[in-house]
Write a protein that holds these residues in place. Structure first.
Motif, mmCIF file in Angstrom:
data_model
loop_
_atom_site.group_PDB
_atom_site.id
_atom_site.type_symbol
_atom_site.label_atom_id
_atom_site.label_comp_id
_atom_site.label_asym_id
_atom_site.label_seq_id
_atom_site.Cartn_x
_atom_site.Cartn_y
_atom_site.Cartn_z
ATOM 1 N N LEU A 277 0.831 -1.189 0.000
ATOM 2 C CA LEU A 277 0.000 0.000 0.000
ATOM 3 C C LEU A 277 0.873 1.248 0.000
ATOM 4 O O LEU A 277 1.834 1.338 0.765
ATOM 5 C CB LEU A 277 -0.934 0.006 1.209
ATOM 6 C CG LEU A 277 -2.087 1.029 1.137
ATOM 7 C CD1 LEU A 277 -3.382 0.431 1.638
ATOM 8 C CD2 LEU A 277 -1.734 2.275 1.955
ATOM 9 N N SER A 278 0.537 2.189 -0.881
ATOM 10 C CA SER A 278 1.288 3.447 -0.969
ATOM 11 C C SER A 278 0.298 4.596 -1.124
ATOM 12 O O SER A 278 -0.920 4.394 -1.131
ATOM 13 C CB SER A 278 2.243 3.409 -2.173
ATOM 14 O OG SER A 278 1.514 3.504 -3.388
ATOM 15 N N ARG A 279 0.821 5.786 -1.295
ATOM 16 C CA ARG A 279 -0.039 6.956 -1.481
ATOM 17 C C ARG A 279 -0.798 6.887 -2.806
ATOM 18 O O ARG A 279 -1.768 7.611 -3.004
ATOM 19 C CB ARG A 279 0.797 8.239 -1.422
ATOM 20 C CG ARG A 279 1.455 8.467 -0.067
ATOM 21 C CD ARG A 279 2.216 9.774 -0.031
ATOM 22 N NE ARG A 279 2.967 9.936 1.208
ATOM 23 C CZ ARG A 279 2.445 10.368 2.347
ATOM 24 N NH1 ARG A 279 1.162 10.706 2.394
ATOM 25 N NH2 ARG A 279 3.193 10.472 3.435
ATOM 26 N N LEU A 280 -0.334 6.017 -3.721
ATOM 27 C CA LEU A 280 -0.985 5.877 -5.016
ATOM 28 C C LEU A 280 -2.110 4.840 -5.006
ATOM 29 O O LEU A 280 -2.835 4.705 -5.984
ATOM 30 C CB LEU A 280 0.046 5.485 -6.086
ATOM 31 C CG LEU A 280 1.175 6.485 -6.343
ATOM 32 C CD1 LEU A 280 2.150 5.928 -7.373
ATOM 33 C CD2 LEU A 280 0.604 7.818 -6.813
ATOM 34 N N THR A 281 -2.243 4.113 -3.905
ATOM 35 C CA THR A 281 -3.273 3.078 -3.830
ATOM 36 C C THR A 281 -4.656 3.708 -3.847
ATOM 37 O O THR A 281 -4.935 4.631 -3.084
ATOM 38 C CB THR A 281 -3.095 2.231 -2.559
ATOM 39 O OG1 THR A 281 -1.760 1.708 -2.526
ATOM 40 C CG2 THR A 281 -4.089 1.074 -2.537
ATOM 41 N N SER A 282 -5.507 3.179 -4.711
ATOM 42 C CA SER A 282 -6.859 3.726 -4.864
ATOM 43 C C SER A 282 -7.808 3.231 -3.789
ATOM 44 O O SER A 282 -8.763 3.925 -3.406
ATOM 45 C CB SER A 282 -7.422 3.348 -6.236
ATOM 46 O OG SER A 282 -6.558 3.695 -7.275
ATOM 47 N N LEU A 283 -7.552 2.006 -3.271
ATOM 48 C CA LEU A 283 -8.530 1.364 -2.394
ATOM 49 C C LEU A 283 -7.888 0.217 -1.641
ATOM 50 O O LEU A 283 -7.075 -0.520 -2.205
ATOM 51 C CB LEU A 283 -9.690 0.836 -3.250
ATOM 52 C CG LEU A 283 -10.839 0.112 -2.550
ATOM 53 C CD1 LEU A 283 -11.649 1.082 -1.707
ATOM 54 C CD2 LEU A 283 -11.741 -0.534 -3.589
ATOM 55 N N LEU A 284 -8.230 0.058 -0.365
ATOM 56 C CA LEU A 284 -7.826 -1.110 0.414
ATOM 57 C C LEU A 284 -9.066 -1.934 0.716
ATOM 58 O O LEU A 284 -10.065 -1.407 1.204
ATOM 59 C CB LEU A 284 -7.153 -0.703 1.724
ATOM 60 C CG LEU A 284 -6.802 -1.859 2.672
ATOM 61 C CD1 LEU A 284 -5.755 -2.775 2.057
ATOM 62 C CD2 LEU A 284 -6.343 -1.339 4.032
ATOM 63 N N VAL A 285 -8.993 -3.234 0.441
ATOM 64 C CA VAL A 285 -10.092 -4.153 0.727
ATOM 65 C C VAL A 285 -9.704 -5.010 1.925
ATOM 66 O O VAL A 285 -8.701 -5.726 1.885
ATOM 67 C CB VAL A 285 -10.401 -5.049 -0.489
ATOM 68 C CG1 VAL A 285 -11.529 -6.029 -0.161
ATOM 69 C CG2 VAL A 285 -10.763 -4.200 -1.697
ATOM 70 N N THR A 286 -10.465 -4.924 3.000
ATOM 71 C CA THR A 286 -10.199 -5.728 4.193
ATOM 72 C C THR A 286 -11.485 -5.944 4.966
ATOM 73 O O THR A 286 -12.356 -5.067 5.003
ATOM 74 C CB THR A 286 -9.151 -5.055 5.103
ATOM 75 O OG1 THR A 286 -8.951 -5.862 6.277
ATOM 76 C CG2 THR A 286 -9.605 -3.661 5.538
ATOM 77 N N ASN A 287 -11.603 -7.126 5.570
ATOM 78 C CA ASN A 287 -12.757 -7.420 6.419
ATOM 79 C C ASN A 287 -12.515 -7.040 7.868
ATOM 80 O O ASN A 287 -13.399 -7.192 8.707
ATOM 81 C CB ASN A 287 -13.118 -8.909 6.314
ATOM 82 C CG ASN A 287 -13.679 -9.259 4.949
ATOM 83 O OD1 ASN A 287 -14.408 -8.469 4.348
ATOM 84 N ND2 ASN A 287 -13.343 -10.439 4.445
ATOM 85 N N ASP A 288 -11.300 -6.578 8.165
ATOM 86 C CA ASP A 288 -10.952 -6.207 9.543
ATOM 87 C C ASP A 288 -10.121 -4.925 9.526
ATOM 88 O O ASP A 288 -8.896 -4.961 9.684
ATOM 89 C CB ASP A 288 -10.178 -7.346 10.208
ATOM 90 C CG ASP A 288 -9.976 -7.102 11.697
ATOM 91 O OD1 ASP A 288 -10.515 -6.101 12.219
ATOM 92 O OD2 ASP A 288 -9.273 -7.909 12.336
ATOM 93 N N PRO A 289 -10.772 -3.771 9.336
ATOM 94 C CA PRO A 289 -10.035 -2.509 9.221
ATOM 95 C C PRO A 289 -9.309 -2.100 10.489
ATOM 96 O O PRO A 289 -8.433 -1.241 10.449
ATOM 97 C CB PRO A 289 -11.134 -1.498 8.867
ATOM 98 C CG PRO A 289 -12.398 -2.111 9.388
ATOM 99 C CD PRO A 289 -12.227 -3.589 9.206
ATOM 100 N N ASP A 290 -9.639 -2.717 11.620
ATOM 101 C CA ASP A 290 -8.991 -2.376 12.888
ATOM 102 C C ASP A 290 -7.923 -3.389 13.286
ATOM 103 O O ASP A 290 -7.511 -3.446 14.445
ATOM 104 C CB ASP A 290 -10.041 -2.284 14.002
ATOM 105 C CG ASP A 290 -11.087 -1.214 13.728
ATOM 106 O OD1 ASP A 290 -10.705 -0.136 13.236
ATOM 107 O OD2 ASP A 290 -12.280 -1.467 13.987
ATOM 108 N N SER A 291 -7.482 -4.189 12.330
ATOM 109 C CA SER A 291 -6.568 -5.281 12.651
ATOM 110 C C SER A 291 -5.171 -4.809 13.028
ATOM 111 O O SER A 291 -4.434 -5.524 13.692
ATOM 112 C CB SER A 291 -6.455 -6.234 11.452
ATOM 113 O OG SER A 291 -5.925 -5.555 10.325
ATOM 114 N N GLY A 292 -4.766 -3.613 12.580
ATOM 115 C CA GLY A 292 -3.433 -3.116 12.894
ATOM 116 C C GLY A 292 -2.348 -3.652 11.993
ATOM 117 O O GLY A 292 -1.159 -3.544 12.315
ATOM 118 N N THR A 293 -2.722 -4.253 10.846
ATOM 119 C CA THR A 293 -1.707 -4.694 9.891
ATOM 120 C C THR A 293 -1.032 -3.476 9.283
ATOM 121 O O THR A 293 -1.536 -2.352 9.353
ATOM 122 C CB THR A 293 -2.335 -5.544 8.772
ATOM 123 O OG1 THR A 293 -3.235 -4.727 8.009
ATOM 124 C CG2 THR A 293 -3.094 -6.736 9.338
#
Length: 325
Positions: A277-293
């Protein structure tokens, strides 16, 4: 004996790209984590058109607590005299060799099998897998959900012992054959995925070994080399709007659909699947946005839009074409 179903075999010629044989597999395990173990395994070998050739079943001593006995029914007493995985690895491999591994949620069964072979310092002879959940979606079957019992009921298959590896494999074999015949009749491309050798465990120096005698997990998901996305990045996804070809999409965490299949669908829709993931990433897909990855942390830092898998699946149905020159 497995009964023939009502769907007639498709007219010749059979699709040339279809595999020459299948190994329908089910494994019961001590749990769902990477350090969990197989406690029973079953294989139904099928020919190119889905007819049963033979079947095989074994218990496996996991050398640890058997996990949810209330689900699989296998107690420590039952498993105490069972062979270790390394003792059945050769026979298991003979059942898999030269065939496509078929399972319901195949990424799980394949992952557990691959890890057991890695622990035994061997390699499972499997090069491709086919998930019956993915196949039912490709066929557009009118299922209320994607449980094995629902797929079985659709084809009139009667389950006798749920969560018993041999009966689950039998049920799946019975449901897979009409699915395969339907796919061949309609010219559907089978959703085959590559099974790459696992290097999560290795017999390296002592620092890599756990006190339990196992191996320290290393990197699990190898990167995939994909052709470059032919479309320019149009920028970030905006809530309420459509995805657009060329958008850079990253994934984080577990997904209910096989991750590789989900990524393949994104690529087929014209999106760029990014491994980081970088500043150019358009979208992150995750089922656990609070996971801390690292990806979710960076998404918060960069203000990258985040959506879950279900929402992403909906958006994939209608991706806006890239802008013309």
């Amino acid at each position: 004996m497995l009964e023939d179903r009502t769907i007639a075999a498709p007219p010749a010629p059979w699709p040339a790209a279809y595999p020459e044989g299948y190994a329908v597999v089910d494994v019961e395990t001590t749990g769902l984590a990477r350090d969990d173990r197989i406690i029973s395994a079953a294989v139904y070998r099928l020919d190119a058109r889905g007819a049963v050739e033979d079947h095989w079943y074994t218990l496996v001593n996991p050398q640890r607590d058997p996990g949810p006995v209330w689900i699989h029914g296998l107690t420590s007493e039952v498993l105490e005299g069972a062979p270790l995985f390394r003792d059945i690895a050769e026979e298991f491999a003979a059942r898999l060799a030269g065939r496509v591994l078929v399972a319901h949620n195949a990424v799980f069964d394949w992952s557990m099998i691959a890890r057991e072979y890695a622990r035994a310092e061997r390699e499972a002879p499997v090069r491709q897998r086919l998930c019956t959940i993915a196949l039912s979606k490709e066929l557009g079957l009118p299922l209320a959900n994607h449980k094995l019992e629902t797929l079985a009921a659709h084809f009139g298959v009667v389950q006798q012992r749920a969560h018993h590896a041999l009966d689950d494999a039998r049920v799946l074999a019975e449901a897979f054959r009409p699915s395969l015949l339907t796919a061949a009749r309609d010219g559907v491309r089978l959703p085959l995925l590559e099974c790459r050798p696992l290097t999560e465990w290795s017999a390296g120096p002592t620092i890599g070994r756990q006190a339990s005698g196992g191996y320290r997990p290393a990197s699990w998901r190898p990167s995939r080399r994909r052709p470059a996305c032919p479309y320019p990045n149009p920028g970030r996804y905006e809530e309420g709007k459509r995805l657009k070809q060329g958008m850079r999409v990253a994934f984080s965490g577990d997904t209910s659909v096989d991750r590789e299949l989900l990524e393949d669908r994104a690529v087929e829709a014209g999106l760029h699947v990014a491994s980081s993931l970088s500043r150019l990433t358009s979208l992150l897909v995750t089922n656990d946005p609070d996971s801390g990855t690292s990806k979710t942390v960076k998404a918060r830092q960069y203000g990258t839009p985040v959506i879950d898998e279900a929402a992403f699946g909906q958006l994939l149905r209608d991706v806006e074409p890239a802008s013309g020159d």
